[in-house]
Design a protein around this motif. Structure first.
Motif, PDB file in Angstrom:
ATOM      1  N   GLU A 382       0.807  -1.225   0.000  1.00  0.00           N
ATOM      2  CA  GLU A 382       0.000   0.000   0.000  1.00  0.00           C
ATOM      3  C   GLU A 382       0.842   1.277   0.000  1.00  0.00           C
ATOM      4  O   GLU A 382       0.523   2.231  -0.696  1.00  0.00           O
ATOM      5  CB  GLU A 382      -0.961   0.010   1.196  1.00  0.00           C
ATOM      6  CG  GLU A 382      -2.289  -0.639   0.918  1.00  0.00           C
ATOM      7  CD  GLU A 382      -3.008  -0.088  -0.313  1.00  0.00           C
ATOM      8  OE1 GLU A 382      -3.087   1.143  -0.476  1.00  0.00           O
ATOM      9  OE2 GLU A 382      -3.480  -0.905  -1.125  1.00  0.00           O
ATOM     10  N   SER A 383       1.912   1.311   0.794  1.00  0.00           N
ATOM     11  CA  SER A 383       2.728   2.537   0.871  1.00  0.00           C
ATOM     12  C   SER A 383       3.280   2.903  -0.491  1.00  0.00           C
ATOM     13  O   SER A 383       3.283   4.067  -0.891  1.00  0.00           O
ATOM     14  CB  SER A 383       3.913   2.363   1.826  1.00  0.00           C
ATOM     15  OG  SER A 383       3.498   1.854   3.038  1.00  0.00           O
ATOM     16  N   LEU A 384       3.754   1.895  -1.214  1.00  0.00           N
ATOM     17  CA  LEU A 384       4.307   2.149  -2.549  1.00  0.00           C
ATOM     18  C   LEU A 384       3.207   2.591  -3.517  1.00  0.00           C
ATOM     19  O   LEU A 384       3.390   3.540  -4.282  1.00  0.00           O
ATOM     20  CB  LEU A 384       4.987   0.888  -3.088  1.00  0.00           C
ATOM     21  CG  LEU A 384       5.494   0.993  -4.534  1.00  0.00           C
ATOM     22  CD1 LEU A 384       6.668   1.963  -4.620  1.00  0.00           C
ATOM     23  CD2 LEU A 384       5.884  -0.369  -5.084  1.00  0.00           C
ATOM     24  N   LEU A 385       2.066   1.916  -3.466  1.00  0.00           N
ATOM     25  CA  LEU A 385       0.994   2.218  -4.415  1.00  0.00           C
ATOM     26  C   LEU A 385       0.361   3.580  -4.125  1.00  0.00           C
ATOM     27  O   LEU A 385      -0.204   4.206  -5.011  1.00  0.00           O
ATOM     28  CB  LEU A 385      -0.064   1.112  -4.392  1.00  0.00           C
ATOM     29  CG  LEU A 385       0.454  -0.285  -4.756  1.00  0.00           C
ATOM     30  CD1 LEU A 385      -0.660  -1.319  -4.665  1.00  0.00           C
ATOM     31  CD2 LEU A 385       1.076  -0.302  -6.150  1.00  0.00           C
ATOM     32  N   ALA A 386       0.453   4.031  -2.876  1.00  0.00           N
ATOM     33  CA  ALA A 386      -0.091   5.349  -2.539  1.00  0.00           C
ATOM     34  C   ALA A 386       0.800   6.456  -3.094  1.00  0.00           C
ATOM     35  O   ALA A 386       0.321   7.525  -3.465  1.00  0.00           O
ATOM     36  CB  ALA A 386      -0.230   5.488  -1.026  1.00  0.00           C
ATOM     37  N   ASP A 387       2.106   6.226  -3.157  1.00  0.00           N
ATOM     38  CA  ASP A 387       3.022   7.275  -3.604  1.00  0.00           C
ATOM     39  C   ASP A 387       4.349   6.661  -4.090  1.00  0.00           C
ATOM     40  O   ASP A 387       5.337   6.650  -3.359  1.00  0.00           O
ATOM     41  CB  ASP A 387       3.287   8.258  -2.446  1.00  0.00           C
ATOM     42  CG  ASP A 387       4.151   9.427  -2.875  1.00  0.00           C
ATOM     43  OD1 ASP A 387       4.401   9.594  -4.096  1.00  0.00           O
ATOM     44  OD2 ASP A 387       4.596  10.184  -1.982  1.00  0.00           O
ATOM     45  N   PRO A 388       4.366   6.172  -5.328  1.00  0.00           N
ATOM     46  CA  PRO A 388       5.578   5.510  -5.838  1.00  0.00           C
ATOM     47  C   PRO A 388       6.800   6.423  -5.836  1.00  0.00           C
ATOM     48  O   PRO A 388       7.905   5.978  -5.514  1.00  0.00           O
ATOM     49  CB  PRO A 388       5.208   5.116  -7.272  1.00  0.00           C
ATOM     50  CG  PRO A 388       3.740   5.247  -7.389  1.00  0.00           C
ATOM     51  CD  PRO A 388       3.267   6.168  -6.311  1.00  0.00           C
ATOM     52  N   VAL A 389       6.602   7.714  -6.158  1.00  0.00           N
ATOM     53  CA  VAL A 389       7.742   8.639  -6.192  1.00  0.00           C
ATOM     54  C   VAL A 389       8.291   8.847  -4.784  1.00  0.00           C
ATOM     55  O   VAL A 389       9.503   8.857  -4.557  1.00  0.00           O
ATOM     56  CB  VAL A 389       7.330   9.985  -6.828  1.00  0.00           C
ATOM     57  CG1 VAL A 389       8.408  11.038  -6.624  1.00  0.00           C
ATOM     58  CG2 VAL A 389       7.045   9.797  -8.317  1.00  0.00           C
ATOM     59  N   GLY A 390       7.380   8.973  -3.806  1.00  0.00           N
ATOM     60  CA  GLY A 390       7.801   9.160  -2.417  1.00  0.00           C
ATOM     61  C   GLY A 390       8.623   7.980  -1.921  1.00  0.00           C
ATOM     62  O   GLY A 390       9.577   8.139  -1.154  1.00  0.00           O
ATOM     63  N   MET A 391       8.262   6.765  -2.357  1.00  0.00           N
ATOM     64  CA  MET A 391       8.975   5.575  -1.887  1.00  0.00           C
ATOM     65  C   MET A 391      10.266   5.324  -2.638  1.00  0.00           C
ATOM     66  O   MET A 391      11.239   4.844  -2.076  1.00  0.00           O
ATOM     67  CB  MET A 391       8.088   4.328  -2.062  1.00  0.00           C
ATOM     68  CG  MET A 391       6.917   4.213  -1.119  1.00  0.00           C
ATOM     69  SD  MET A 391       7.391   4.037   0.605  1.00  0.00           S
ATOM     70  CE  MET A 391       8.114   2.401   0.624  1.00  0.00           C
ATOM     71  N   LEU A 392      10.273   5.611  -3.945  1.00  0.00           N
ATOM     72  CA  LEU A 392      11.415   5.199  -4.759  1.00  0.00           C
ATOM     73  C   LEU A 392      12.263   6.372  -5.256  1.00  0.00           C
ATOM     74  O   LEU A 392      13.275   6.169  -5.907  1.00  0.00           O
ATOM     75  CB  LEU A 392      10.929   4.378  -5.970  1.00  0.00           C
ATOM     76  CG  LEU A 392      10.216   3.072  -5.620  1.00  0.00           C
ATOM     77  CD1 LEU A 392       9.658   2.409  -6.878  1.00  0.00           C
ATOM     78  CD2 LEU A 392      11.134   2.106  -4.891  1.00  0.00           C
ATOM     79  N   GLY A 393      11.822   7.607  -4.957  1.00  0.00           N
ATOM     80  CA  GLY A 393      12.613   8.758  -5.379  1.00  0.00           C
ATOM     81  C   GLY A 393      12.100   9.327  -6.690  1.00  0.00           C
ATOM     82  O   GLY A 393      11.414   8.656  -7.449  1.00  0.00           O
ATOM     83  N   VAL A 394      12.438  10.585  -6.927  1.00  0.00           N
ATOM     84  CA  VAL A 394      12.005  11.266  -8.142  1.00  0.00           C
ATOM     85  C   VAL A 394      12.966  10.926  -9.271  1.00  0.00           C
ATOM     86  O   VAL A 394      14.159  11.160  -9.160  1.00  0.00           O
ATOM     87  CB  VAL A 394      11.975  12.798  -7.954  1.00  0.00           C
ATOM     88  CG1 VAL A 394      11.468  13.494  -9.211  1.00  0.00           C
ATOM     89  CG2 VAL A 394      11.125  13.146  -6.750  1.00  0.00           C
ATOM     90  N   PRO A 395      12.455  10.323 -10.364  1.00  0.00           N
ATOM     91  CA  PRO A 395      13.361  10.002 -11.450  1.00  0.00           C
ATOM     92  C   PRO A 395      13.836  11.266 -12.159  1.00  0.00           C
ATOM     93  O   PRO A 395      13.107  12.251 -12.243  1.00  0.00           O
ATOM     94  CB  PRO A 395      12.515   9.135 -12.389  1.00  0.00           C
ATOM     95  CG  PRO A 395      11.099   9.421 -12.030  1.00  0.00           C
ATOM     96  CD  PRO A 395      11.072   9.926 -10.627  1.00  0.00           C
ATOM     97  N   ALA A 396      15.053  11.225 -12.660  1.00  0.00           N
ATOM     98  CA  ALA A 396      15.623  12.377 -13.364  1.00  0.00           C
ATOM     99  C   ALA A 396      14.746  12.731 -14.563  1.00  0.00           C
ATOM    100  O   ALA A 396      14.266  11.857 -15.273  1.00  0.00           O
ATOM    101  CB  ALA A 396      17.023  12.029 -13.843  1.00  0.00           C
ATOM    102  N   GLY A 397      14.482  14.034 -14.723  1.00  0.00           N
ATOM    103  CA  GLY A 397      13.739  14.483 -15.909  1.00  0.00           C
ATOM    104  C   GLY A 397      12.241  14.409 -15.743  1.00  0.00           C
ATOM    105  O   GLY A 397      11.487  14.763 -16.646  1.00  0.00           O
ATOM    106  N   ALA A 398      11.767  13.958 -14.580  1.00  0.00           N
ATOM    107  CA  ALA A 398      10.320  13.782 -14.413  1.00  0.00           C
ATOM    108  C   ALA A 398       9.608  15.100 -14.133  1.00  0.00           C
ATOM    109  O   ALA A 398       8.426  15.235 -14.373  1.00  0.00           O
ATOM    110  CB  ALA A 398      10.035  12.812 -13.280  1.00  0.00           C
ATOM    111  N   VAL A 399      10.347  16.073 -13.630  1.00  0.00           N
ATOM    112  CA  VAL A 399       9.716  17.316 -13.161  1.00  0.00           C
ATOM    113  C   VAL A 399       9.061  18.076 -14.301  1.00  0.00           C
ATOM    114  O   VAL A 399       7.975  18.617 -14.160  1.00  0.00           O
ATOM    115  CB  VAL A 399      10.771  18.199 -12.456  1.00  0.00           C
ATOM    116  CG1 VAL A 399      10.149  19.510 -11.997  1.00  0.00           C
ATOM    117  CG2 VAL A 399      11.369  17.429 -11.287  1.00  0.00           C
TER     118      VAL A 399
END
Ligand SMILES: [Zn+2]
Length: 401
Positions: A382-399
């Protein structure tokens, strides 16, 4: 939280949508952008952007294009889950054993380890056992795979909010803060969630088992005692304190045997493992492994007919009350169902009203003996599915997207 401006709001919506897309892919393991566009009611370019970010996070990858159902038009880009990118630890504490699984995204059970428990084990002993099993299942985890949660199943009444096992009669536990004990011993910096075994079995069978196509399901677990997890209108039925589903303690025969819960004549006294062991003339010290005893049973099936009638009558009450489309019988009840299905069904039919009866299917878990373990994994994701970026970090170029 106070939102400081549109930018923050948009980012929050986007992160939520990323989780929703990942949830779809995790659930189906493989889908198409066209299907996601339809299900999420977002336009193609938005879905494309979200999918690209999830690709950069490494949790999904493109797969062979999928043709539309009608077969018309351009095939849509396929998307599949990357199971090895993230994993959870799923812990299934039973009355006689504990099983720990390393479960990858898409609920791929990669490896399991099991140790038997002594009768009425101390919580600390169980937690120490879990620590050893966790070390074993993590030993060959891929370095690219990130641990994102721990999910624990217990055969008892659980207060999920603070991880308290309020009462687990067959473990001999009262008011045991088991999630906190496991968290301290494991010393892993991820969320630890804990829930009742039948609730988790219901969740797993609903998401990826016998109840995938339905929104009204009851999972009845048999693990010495009897409990139930209820999904109604697609959601778990918890009750005021989250304790709903104690089906084994439904009053069944007020003049009946004393139950270990303190009451008399609970359904469990007629269909619990002790009653079944007595019916087939097995010693009552086999109750914790009654499923395998029944799987190997070659005695007269007639010895189980009265039990089957009690199972069916009890289920009929529940079906009349809750009108499920599917009742899944798990644990030793699955083994019993395999032996005396016609007798169980006849008793159900005799007791259900025609309306709910006409919509009912009674079956065994499609996930077999892994239903509860997979449910614990689902809860841990659930934690990952609620916020994948929060759990795994912001990928480069995503902003910029
Ligand atoms: Zn009882």
């Amino acid at each position: 939280m106070t939102r400081t401006g549109t930018g923050t709001n948009q980012e929050a919506v986007r992160r939520h949508n990323l989780g929703t897309v990942l949830r779809h892919v995790h659930r189906t393991r493989s889908t198409s952008r066209a299907s996601l566009t339809t299900q999420m009611a977002l336009n193609r370019s938005t879905i494309g952007g979200l999918a690209a970010t999830l690709e950069e996070l490494g949790v999904v990858r493109r797969s062979t294009p999928v043709s539309s159902r009608a077969g018309a038009g351009r095939p849509s880009a396929g998307l599949e889950v990357v199971s090895r990118r993230a994993y959870v630890l799923a812990i299934d504490v039973g009355v006689d054993r504990v099983v720990v699984g390393r479960v990858g995204l898409g609920c791929d059970v990669e490896v399991k380890a099991r140790v038997n428990l002594p009768p009425e084990p101390a919580p600390e002993h169980v937690a120490d056992t879990i620590v050893g099993l966790v070390a074993a299942v993590r030993a060959d985890a891929s370095p690219e795979s990130t641990l994102v949660g721990v999910g624990i199943s217990v055969p008892g009444v659980v207060r999920e909010a603070d991880g308290m096992v309020v009462f687990a009669p067959n473990l001999g536990w009262h008011e045991v803060p088991f999630a906190a004990i496991v968290r301290e011993k494991l010393d892993l910096d991820v969320d630890h969630v804990i829930a009742n075994d039948a609730d988790l079995g219901a969740r797993a069978e609903h998401v990826r088992g016998a109840g995938v196509d339905v929104d009204h399901l009851i999972y009845v677990s048999g693990d010495v005692g009897v409990g139930a997890g209820v999904i109604t209108a697609g959601r778990p039925l918890g009750g005021a304190g989250g304790f709903a589903g104690e089906l084994g303690h439904m009053s069944y025969d007020p003049q009946g045997l004393r139950c270990h819960c303190g009451s008399r004549g609970c359904w469990e006294t007629q269909v619990g493992a002790v009653a079944i062991a007595r019916a087939i003339g097995a010693p009552t010290d086999v109750v914790a492994t009654l499923d395998t005893v029944l799987d190997d049973f070659d005695g007269p099936l007639e010895s189980l007919h009265e039990i089957a009638r009690h199972v069916g009558h009890g289920l009929a009450n529940v079906v009349n009350l809750l009108n499920p489309q599917v009742v899944v019988l798990g644990g030793y009840l699955a083994s019993l169902h395999r032996l005396v299905e016609p007798e169980i069904l006849a008793a159900v039919r005799a007791g259900v009203m025609s309306g709910p009866g006409s919509q009912l299917r009674v079956t065994r878990p499609a996930l077999g003996g892994d239903a509860v373990l997979v449910g614990a994994a689902e809860a841990a994701f659930e934690s990952l599915l609620a916020d994948p970026v929060g759990m795994l970090g912001v990928p480069a170029g995503a902003v910029a997207r």
